[in-house]
Write a protein that holds these residues in place. Structure first.
Motif, PDB file in Angstrom:
ATOM      1  N   MET A   1     -89.684 -20.341  20.602  1.00  0.00           N
ATOM      2  CA  MET A   1     -88.669 -20.344  19.609  1.00  0.00           C
ATOM      3  C   MET A   1     -89.162 -19.867  18.296  1.00  0.00           C
ATOM      4  N   THR A   2     -88.688 -19.039  17.497  1.00  0.00           N
ATOM      5  CA  THR A   2     -88.598 -18.521  15.989  1.00  0.00           C
ATOM      6  C   THR A   2     -88.792 -19.841  15.179  1.00  0.00           C
ATOM      7  N   ALA A   3     -89.488 -19.653  14.332  1.00  0.00           N
ATOM      8  CA  ALA A   3     -89.884 -20.786  13.322  1.00  0.00           C
ATOM      9  C   ALA A   3     -88.302 -20.832  12.435  1.00  0.00           C
ATOM     10  N   GLY A   4     -88.113 -22.047  12.072  1.00  0.00           N
ATOM     11  CA  GLY A   4     -86.828 -22.197  11.260  1.00  0.00           C
ATOM     12  C   GLY A   4     -85.540 -21.672  11.934  1.00  0.00           C
ATOM     13  N   LYS A   5     -85.339 -21.635  12.959  1.00  0.00           N
ATOM     14  CA  LYS A   5     -84.278 -21.347  13.867  1.00  0.00           C
ATOM     15  C   LYS A   5     -84.014 -22.659  14.717  1.00  0.00           C
ATOM     16  N   LEU A   6     -82.590 -22.698  15.234  1.00  0.00           N
ATOM     17  CA  LEU A   6     -82.171 -23.575  16.096  1.00  0.00           C
ATOM     18  C   LEU A   6     -82.058 -22.916  17.398  1.00  0.00           C
ATOM     19  N   GLY A   7     -82.568 -23.569  18.457  1.00  0.00           N
ATOM     20  CA  GLY A   7     -82.378 -22.714  19.676  1.00  0.00           C
ATOM     21  C   GLY A   7     -81.151 -23.530  20.320  1.00  0.00           C
ATOM     22  N   VAL A   8     -79.961 -22.846  20.797  1.00  0.00           N
ATOM     23  CA  VAL A   8     -78.842 -23.226  21.144  1.00  0.00           C
ATOM     24  C   VAL A   8     -78.599 -22.804  22.752  1.00  0.00           C
ATOM     25  N   GLY A   9     -78.193 -23.782  23.791  1.00  0.00           N
ATOM     26  CA  GLY A   9     -77.984 -23.455  24.822  1.00  0.00           C
ATOM     27  C   GLY A   9     -76.271 -23.640  24.978  1.00  0.00           C
ATOM     28  N   LEU A  10     -75.598 -22.825  25.587  1.00  0.00           N
ATOM     29  CA  LEU A  10     -73.910 -22.890  25.784  1.00  0.00           C
ATOM     30  C   LEU A  10     -73.654 -23.245  26.928  1.00  0.00           C
ATOM     31  N   ILE A  11     -72.854 -24.167  27.525  1.00  0.00           N
ATOM     32  CA  ILE A  11     -72.369 -24.585  28.646  1.00  0.00           C
ATOM     33  C   ILE A  11     -70.863 -24.184  29.019  1.00  0.00           C
ATOM     34  N   GLY A  12     -70.506 -23.364  29.652  1.00  0.00           N
ATOM     35  CA  GLY A  12     -69.252 -22.890  29.769  1.00  0.00           C
ATOM     36  C   GLY A  12     -68.849 -21.390  29.008  1.00  0.00           C
ATOM     37  N   ALA A  13     -68.689 -20.518  29.789  1.00  0.00           N
ATOM     38  CA  ALA A  13     -68.623 -19.044  29.025  1.00  0.00           C
ATOM     39  C   ALA A  13     -67.477 -18.525  29.293  1.00  0.00           C
ATOM     40  N   HIS A  14     -66.173 -19.009  29.103  1.00  0.00           N
ATOM     41  CA  HIS A  14     -64.821 -18.513  29.393  1.00  0.00           C
ATOM     42  C   HIS A  14     -64.307 -18.012  27.973  1.00  0.00           C
ATOM     43  N   THR A  15     -62.882 -18.215  27.879  1.00  0.00           N
ATOM     44  CA  THR A  15     -62.192 -17.671  26.871  1.00  0.00           C
ATOM     45  C   THR A  15     -62.442 -18.237  25.473  1.00  0.00           C
ATOM     46  N   TRP A  16     -62.486 -19.356  25.649  1.00  0.00           N
ATOM     47  CA  TRP A  16     -62.694 -20.135  24.280  1.00  0.00           C
ATOM     48  C   TRP A  16     -64.199 -20.026  23.569  1.00  0.00           C
ATOM     49  N   ALA A  17     -65.060 -19.929  24.491  1.00  0.00           N
ATOM     50  CA  ALA A  17     -66.376 -19.692  24.159  1.00  0.00           C
ATOM     51  C   ALA A  17     -66.652 -18.275  23.575  1.00  0.00           C
ATOM     52  N   GLU A  18     -65.837 -17.338  24.187  1.00  0.00           N
ATOM     53  CA  GLU A  18     -66.037 -15.812  23.880  1.00  0.00           C
ATOM     54  C   GLU A  18     -65.308 -15.541  22.443  1.00  0.00           C
ATOM     55  N   LYS A  19     -64.380 -16.394  22.256  1.00  0.00           N
ATOM     56  CA  LYS A  19     -63.394 -16.171  20.785  1.00  0.00           C
ATOM     57  C   LYS A  19     -63.934 -16.935  19.784  1.00  0.00           C
ATOM     58  N   ALA A  20     -64.570 -18.225  19.985  1.00  0.00           N
ATOM     59  CA  ALA A  20     -64.789 -18.733  18.808  1.00  0.00           C
ATOM     60  C   ALA A  20     -66.229 -19.167  18.913  1.00  0.00           C
ATOM     61  N   HIS A  21     -67.007 -19.775  19.898  1.00  0.00           N
ATOM     62  CA  HIS A  21     -68.196 -20.499  20.006  1.00  0.00           C
ATOM     63  C   HIS A  21     -69.219 -19.496  19.894  1.00  0.00           C
ATOM     64  N   LEU A  22     -69.280 -18.428  20.675  1.00  0.00           N
ATOM     65  CA  LEU A  22     -70.280 -17.284  20.646  1.00  0.00           C
ATOM     66  C   LEU A  22     -70.120 -16.367  19.403  1.00  0.00           C
ATOM     67  N   PRO A  23     -69.329 -16.013  19.124  1.00  0.00           N
ATOM     68  CA  PRO A  23     -69.532 -15.102  17.719  1.00  0.00           C
ATOM     69  C   PRO A  23     -70.034 -15.917  16.731  1.00  0.00           C
ATOM     70  N   ALA A  24     -69.697 -17.401  16.613  1.00  0.00           N
ATOM     71  CA  ALA A  24     -70.232 -18.127  15.531  1.00  0.00           C
ATOM     72  C   ALA A  24     -71.750 -18.207  15.365  1.00  0.00           C
ATOM     73  N   TYR A  25     -72.515 -18.176  16.800  1.00  0.00           N
ATOM     74  CA  TYR A  25     -73.655 -18.382  17.018  1.00  0.00           C
ATOM     75  C   TYR A  25     -74.234 -17.082  16.645  1.00  0.00           C
ATOM     76  N   ALA A  26     -73.497 -15.673  17.215  1.00  0.00           N
ATOM     77  CA  ALA A  26     -74.265 -14.567  16.881  1.00  0.00           C
ATOM     78  C   ALA A  26     -74.100 -14.380  15.356  1.00  0.00           C
ATOM     79  N   ALA A  27     -73.508 -14.762  14.669  1.00  0.00           N
ATOM     80  CA  ALA A  27     -73.395 -14.606  13.230  1.00  0.00           C
ATOM     81  C   ALA A  27     -74.420 -15.384  12.400  1.00  0.00           C
ATOM     82  N   HIS A  28     -74.800 -16.326  12.945  1.00  0.00           N
ATOM     83  CA  HIS A  28     -75.656 -17.227  12.136  1.00  0.00           C
ATOM     84  C   HIS A  28     -76.903 -16.880  12.209  1.00  0.00           C
ATOM     85  N   ASP A  29     -77.635 -16.446  11.053  1.00  0.00           N
ATOM     86  CA  ASP A  29     -78.995 -15.973  11.027  1.00  0.00           C
ATOM     87  C   ASP A  29     -80.180 -17.158  11.356  1.00  0.00           C
ATOM     88  N   ARG A  30     -79.696 -18.517  11.434  1.00  0.00           N
ATOM     89  CA  ARG A  30     -80.481 -19.341  11.705  1.00  0.00           C
ATOM     90  C   ARG A  30     -80.346 -20.014  13.290  1.00  0.00           C
TER      91      ARG A  30
END
Length: 372
Positions: A1-30
């Motif tokens: 893990m990179t220091a100062g970052k939070l390691g996230v694992g997502l379960i369930g990769a369909h529409t709502w994950a693609e529209k809401a959850h995953l863009p939020a993680y991709a946009a967060h620099d931590r």
């Protein structure tokens, strides 16, 4: 893990994950998106490639055992939320779950207690708490701008399933189809209840009417029209413990666009109306009036209130989820006070249970003790 970052694992990769959850993680620099898990390996692989996850899994147990995963996001069908969340808690992982955590309050309260005992943080996916307009109303309530609160009116209504040919999803296979099946009040009303409780305080008693307006529908995974008495509209009256009054309506057959949320708060000094409805490219609007200037005027939502990199033209699932993820990540990494936890989800479900009971018994029902 990179220091100062939070390691996230997502379960369930369909529409709502693609529209809401995953863009939020991709946009967060931590955030470091460690892994994506889905029983459909091709879907997990596609989302990992799109959003930069390091690993993919098809077995949630393996994701939970990954030492780099510090926080788990449960974005799966409703009936899986509780068992996956409990497994994450047992593994010592912080956990975000889509709502509802469970369709009964008692198991949700139990999960909240287990998380506290394990020392992990939780958040429920009540997306609309993270609307800038809603958070502005909350500030106006807390700082006294609105005065003493008299009325809170909440609506969540859109025409997502007005057309019976649109497949209804998330109907458990063992559901009893011989009686009214609570649906809109659970999937949509829980959002509204959370907002109304967050803004106005604890509910005291409720009275309600629930109805199935469209008796035959396409159900995902089943052939042809199915006769299924699913509740697609509910109206409830609310007596708050502090004396305020509330009106709640949830429907997914009311003509209108997503997400269809409107909150009206009326106080002794002023009133505010937030419309979280995607119309003409704008995600939300906020209006405000005072006792001596009663005509409502639109309030401009400052760019500083928006998640970095977004505007009110950002699609609402991404806009609100970027805020939700930002708050949760900061709560974990910086030790900030928790907000919108599993306990809040359990309290929302307790109110849902009281509304269902009030409808079935045709009477006012006290919220306290419904989960017992």
């Amino acid at each position: 893990m990179t220091a100062g970052k939070l390691g996230v694992g997502l379960i369930g990769a369909h529409t709502w994950a693609e529209k809401a959850h995953l863009p939020a993680y991709a946009a967060h620099d931590r955030v470091e998106l460690v892994a994506i898990c889905d029983i459909d390996e091709s879907r997990a692989r596609a989302m990992a490639g799109k959003f930069g996850a390091k690993r993919i899994y098809t077995d949630a147990k393996k994701l939970l055992a990954d030492p780099d995963v510090q926080m788990v996001d449960v974005c799966t069908p409703t009936h899986t939320h509780l068992p996956l969340s409990l497994a994450a808690i047992a593994a010592g992982r912080h956990v975000l779950s889509e709502k509802p955590l469970h369709t009964q309050a008692a198991p949700a309260f139990d999960a909240a207690r287990k998380a506290d005992a394990r020392g992990v943080r939780t958040k429920l996916g009540f997306t609309f708490r993270y609307s800038p307009a809603i958070r502005q109303i909350k500030q106006w309530i807390d700082d006294g701008t609105l005065g003493d609160i008299f009325h809170i009116h909440g609506f969540e209504q859109n025409s997502q399933w007005l057309d019976p040919q649109v497949p209804l999803r998330q109907i458990s296979p063992d559901m009893d189809r011989g009686k009214l099946i609570p649906s809109s009040i659970i999937g949509y009303g829980s959002h509204l209840i959370d907002l109304m409780r967050w803004l106005g305080g604890e509910f005291g008693s409720v009275a309600a009417t629930m109805k199935n307006f469209i008796p035959e529908r396409i159900v995902r995974g089943e052939p042809g029209l199915q006769r299924i008495p699913v509740e697609d509209g509910t109206v409830a009256l609310v007596e708050y413990q502090n004396g305020a009054q509330g009106v709640l309506q949830t429907s997914y057959i009311a003509v209108g666009n997503y997400p269809g949320v409107e909150i009206r708060v009326y106080g002794s000094k002023a009133a505010a109306v937030a419309r979280l409805i995607s119309e003409f490219g704008i995600a939300e609007k906020l209006h405000f009036a005072t006792a001596d200037a009663v005509e409502f005027k639109e309030v401009e939502i400052a760019s500083a209130a928006l998640p970095p990199g977004t505007t009110l033209n950002t699609p609402w699932p991404e806009l609100y989820y970027r805020n939700l993820v930002r708050f949760f990540v900061d709560e974990i990494l910086e030790g900030r006070p928790q907000e919108c936890t599993f306990n809040d989800g359990a309290k929302s479900q307790e109110i849902v249970d009281a509304i269902i009971k009030a409808h079935r018994e045709r009477r006012w029902v006290d919220v306290a003790g419904v989960a017992a």
